[in-house]
Scaffold this motif. Structure first.
Motif, PDB file in Angstrom:
ATOM      1  N   TYR A   1      -7.086   7.817  -2.618  1.00 18.93           N
ATOM      2  CA  TYR A   1      -8.054   7.762  -1.541  1.00 18.93           C
ATOM      3  C   TYR A   1      -7.857   6.483  -0.754  1.00 18.93           C
ATOM      4  O   TYR A   1      -7.149   5.572  -1.158  1.00 18.93           O
ATOM      5  N   PHE A   2      -8.519   6.397   0.382  1.00 14.48           N
ATOM      6  CA  PHE A   2      -8.337   5.270   1.284  1.00 14.48           C
ATOM      7  C   PHE A   2      -9.567   4.376   1.266  1.00 14.48           C
ATOM      8  O   PHE A   2     -10.700   4.845   1.242  1.00 14.48           O
ATOM      9  N   LEU A   3      -9.325   3.075   1.299  1.00 20.09           N
ATOM     10  CA  LEU A   3     -10.411   2.101   1.221  1.00 20.09           C
ATOM     11  C   LEU A   3     -10.921   1.659   2.586  1.00 20.09           C
ATOM     12  O   LEU A   3     -12.102   1.407   2.753  1.00 20.09           O
ATOM     13  N   ARG A   4     -10.028   1.526   3.547  1.00 20.33           N
ATOM     14  CA  ARG A   4     -10.400   0.887   4.817  1.00 20.33           C
ATOM     15  C   ARG A   4     -10.233   1.755   6.056  1.00 20.33           C
ATOM     16  O   ARG A   4     -10.540   1.306   7.141  1.00 20.33           O
ATOM     17  N   ILE A   5      -9.703   2.953   5.911  1.00 15.33           N
ATOM     18  CA  ILE A   5      -9.516   3.799   7.088  1.00 15.33           C
ATOM     19  C   ILE A   5     -10.066   5.191   6.813  1.00 15.33           C
ATOM     20  O   ILE A   5     -10.141   5.635   5.670  1.00 15.33           O
ATOM     21  N   ASP A   6     -10.448   5.859   7.875  1.00 15.33           N
ATOM     22  CA  ASP A   6     -10.895   7.250   7.803  1.00 15.33           C
ATOM     23  C   ASP A   6      -9.639   8.118   7.716  1.00 15.33           C
ATOM     24  O   ASP A   6      -8.819   8.115   8.644  1.00 15.33           O
ATOM     25  N   PRO A   7      -9.467   8.864   6.627  1.00 15.16           N
ATOM     26  CA  PRO A   7      -8.227   9.636   6.461  1.00 15.16           C
ATOM     27  C   PRO A   7      -8.014  10.677   7.561  1.00 15.16           C
ATOM     28  O   PRO A   7      -6.882  10.900   7.973  1.00 15.16           O
ATOM     29  N   ASP A   8      -9.087  11.293   8.043  1.00 17.31           N
ATOM     30  CA  ASP A   8      -8.923  12.287   9.105  1.00 17.31           C
ATOM     31  C   ASP A   8      -8.383  11.639  10.377  1.00 17.31           C
ATOM     32  O   ASP A   8      -7.478  12.178  11.020  1.00 17.31           O
ATOM     33  N   LYS A   9      -8.942  10.488  10.729  1.00 19.02           N
ATOM     34  CA  LYS A   9      -8.450   9.771  11.909  1.00 19.02           C
ATOM     35  C   LYS A   9      -7.020   9.282  11.697  1.00 19.02           C
ATOM     36  O   LYS A   9      -6.201   9.322  12.612  1.00 19.02           O
ATOM     37  N   ALA A  10      -6.729   8.829  10.500  1.00 17.08           N
ATOM     38  CA  ALA A  10      -5.386   8.323  10.203  1.00 17.08           C
ATOM     39  C   ALA A  10      -4.344   9.433  10.318  1.00 17.08           C
ATOM     40  O   ALA A  10      -3.292   9.242  10.941  1.00 17.08           O
ATOM     41  N   PHE A  11      -4.626  10.587   9.737  1.00 21.81           N
ATOM     42  CA  PHE A  11      -3.665  11.687   9.786  1.00 21.81           C
ATOM     43  C   PHE A  11      -3.538  12.238  11.201  1.00 21.81           C
ATOM     44  O   PHE A  11      -2.455  12.628  11.631  1.00 21.81           O
ATOM     45  N   SER A  12      -4.630  12.257  11.952  1.00 25.83           N
ATOM     46  CA  SER A  12      -4.577  12.694  13.341  1.00 25.83           C
ATOM     47  C   SER A  12      -3.705  11.759  14.169  1.00 25.83           C
ATOM     48  O   SER A  12      -2.856  12.205  14.952  1.00 25.83           O
ATOM     49  N   ALA A  13      -3.884  10.467  13.994  1.00 28.54           N
ATOM     50  CA  ALA A  13      -3.063   9.486  14.710  1.00 28.54           C
ATOM     51  C   ALA A  13      -1.602   9.598  14.288  1.00 28.54           C
ATOM     52  O   ALA A  13      -0.694   9.507  15.123  1.00 28.54           O
ATOM     53  N   ALA A  14      -1.370   9.807  13.002  1.00 31.62           N
ATOM     54  CA  ALA A  14       0.002   9.950  12.496  1.00 31.62           C
ATOM     55  C   ALA A  14       0.677  11.173  13.112  1.00 31.62           C
ATOM     56  O   ALA A  14       1.842  11.108  13.521  1.00 31.62           O
ATOM     57  N   ARG A  15      -0.044  12.295  13.189  1.00 27.89           N
ATOM     58  CA  ARG A  15       0.516  13.508  13.803  1.00 27.89           C
ATOM     59  C   ARG A  15       0.877  13.252  15.271  1.00 27.89           C
ATOM     60  O   ARG A  15       1.962  13.624  15.724  1.00 27.89           O
ATOM     61  N   PHE A  16      -0.044  12.629  15.996  1.00 26.67           N
ATOM     62  CA  PHE A  16       0.206  12.328  17.408  1.00 26.67           C
ATOM     63  C   PHE A  16       1.428  11.424  17.548  1.00 26.67           C
ATOM     64  O   PHE A  16       2.295  11.654  18.397  1.00 26.67           O
ATOM     65  N   PHE A  17       1.499  10.404  16.729  1.00 28.47           N
ATOM     66  CA  PHE A  17       2.605   9.447  16.733  1.00 28.47           C
ATOM     67  C   PHE A  17       3.937  10.147  16.464  1.00 28.47           C
ATOM     68  O   PHE A  17       4.911   9.961  17.206  1.00 28.47           O
ATOM     69  N   VAL A  18       3.986  10.967  15.428  1.00 34.69           N
ATOM     70  CA  VAL A  18       5.229  11.660  15.072  1.00 34.69           C
ATOM     71  C   VAL A  18       5.635  12.633  16.180  1.00 34.69           C
ATOM     72  O   VAL A  18       6.815  12.706  16.540  1.00 34.69           O
ATOM     73  N   GLU A  19       4.674  13.352  16.749  1.00 41.98           N
ATOM     74  CA  GLU A  19       4.989  14.256  17.858  1.00 41.98           C
ATOM     75  C   GLU A  19       5.560  13.482  19.040  1.00 41.98           C
ATOM     76  O   GLU A  19       6.512  13.933  19.687  1.00 41.98           O
ATOM     77  N   SER A  20       5.001  12.312  19.314  1.00 39.67           N
ATOM     78  CA  SER A  20       5.526  11.465  20.393  1.00 39.67           C
ATOM     79  C   SER A  20       6.950  11.019  20.095  1.00 39.67           C
ATOM     80  O   SER A  20       7.806  11.038  20.985  1.00 39.67           O
ATOM     81  N   LEU A  21       7.191  10.624  18.844  1.00 35.85           N
ATOM     82  CA  LEU A  21       8.549  10.209  18.462  1.00 35.85           C
ATOM     83  C   LEU A  21       9.527  11.369  18.608  1.00 35.85           C
ATOM     84  O   LEU A  21      10.644  11.188  19.104  1.00 35.85           O
ATOM     85  N   GLU A  22       9.123  12.545  18.170  1.00 37.56           N
ATOM     86  CA  GLU A  22      10.002  13.712  18.278  1.00 37.56           C
ATOM     87  C   GLU A  22      10.326  14.005  19.741  1.00 37.56           C
ATOM     88  O   GLU A  22      11.479  14.300  20.079  1.00 37.56           O
TER      89      GLU A  22
END
Length: 107
Positions: free
Chosen positions: A1-22
């Motif tokens: 589990y995560f201590l300092r970040i909201d996992p839903d927001k983190a995974f959403s940002a990660a998806r956006f980031f990876v899509e941008s990289l692709e």
């Protein structure tokens, strides 16, 4: 589990980031690799927020020189993490992110 970040927001940002990289690189990660990079990014973000250190990338200078364009794109696109979470990735972490985009991980 995560201590300092909201996992839903983190995974959403990660998806956006990876899509941008692709989009910017023209490289498309395999679906199972995407799950791995999303998890990696979320864990790295949480570690940064908790003040934990991230591991050094082996032979960072050589890898960075060989993958300069990709790392420059990662640096530019990672602004989403600065805006959303006040997180900046180190050169080592950018190299780890770049390492996901190897030939065997892309379609």
């Amino acid at each position: 589990y995560f201590l300092r970040i909201d996992p839903d927001k983190a995974f959403s940002a990660a998806r956006f980031f990876v899509e941008s990289l692709e989009t910017k690189t023209g490289l498309k990660l395999k679906d199972d690799v995407k799950i791995g990079i999303y998890s990696h990014l979320a864990c790295a973000m949480d570690k940064i927020k908790t003040g934990d250190s991230l591991p050094a990338f082996p032979e960072l200078e050589t890898f960075s020189n060989q993958h300069k364009t990709l790392i420059d794109i990662i640096r530019d696109e990672s602004v989403i993490f600065k805006i959303e979470f006040d997180i900046s990735f180190s050169s080592d972490e950018m190299a780890y992110i770049a390492s996901f985009f190897n030939e065997g991980n892309c379609d």
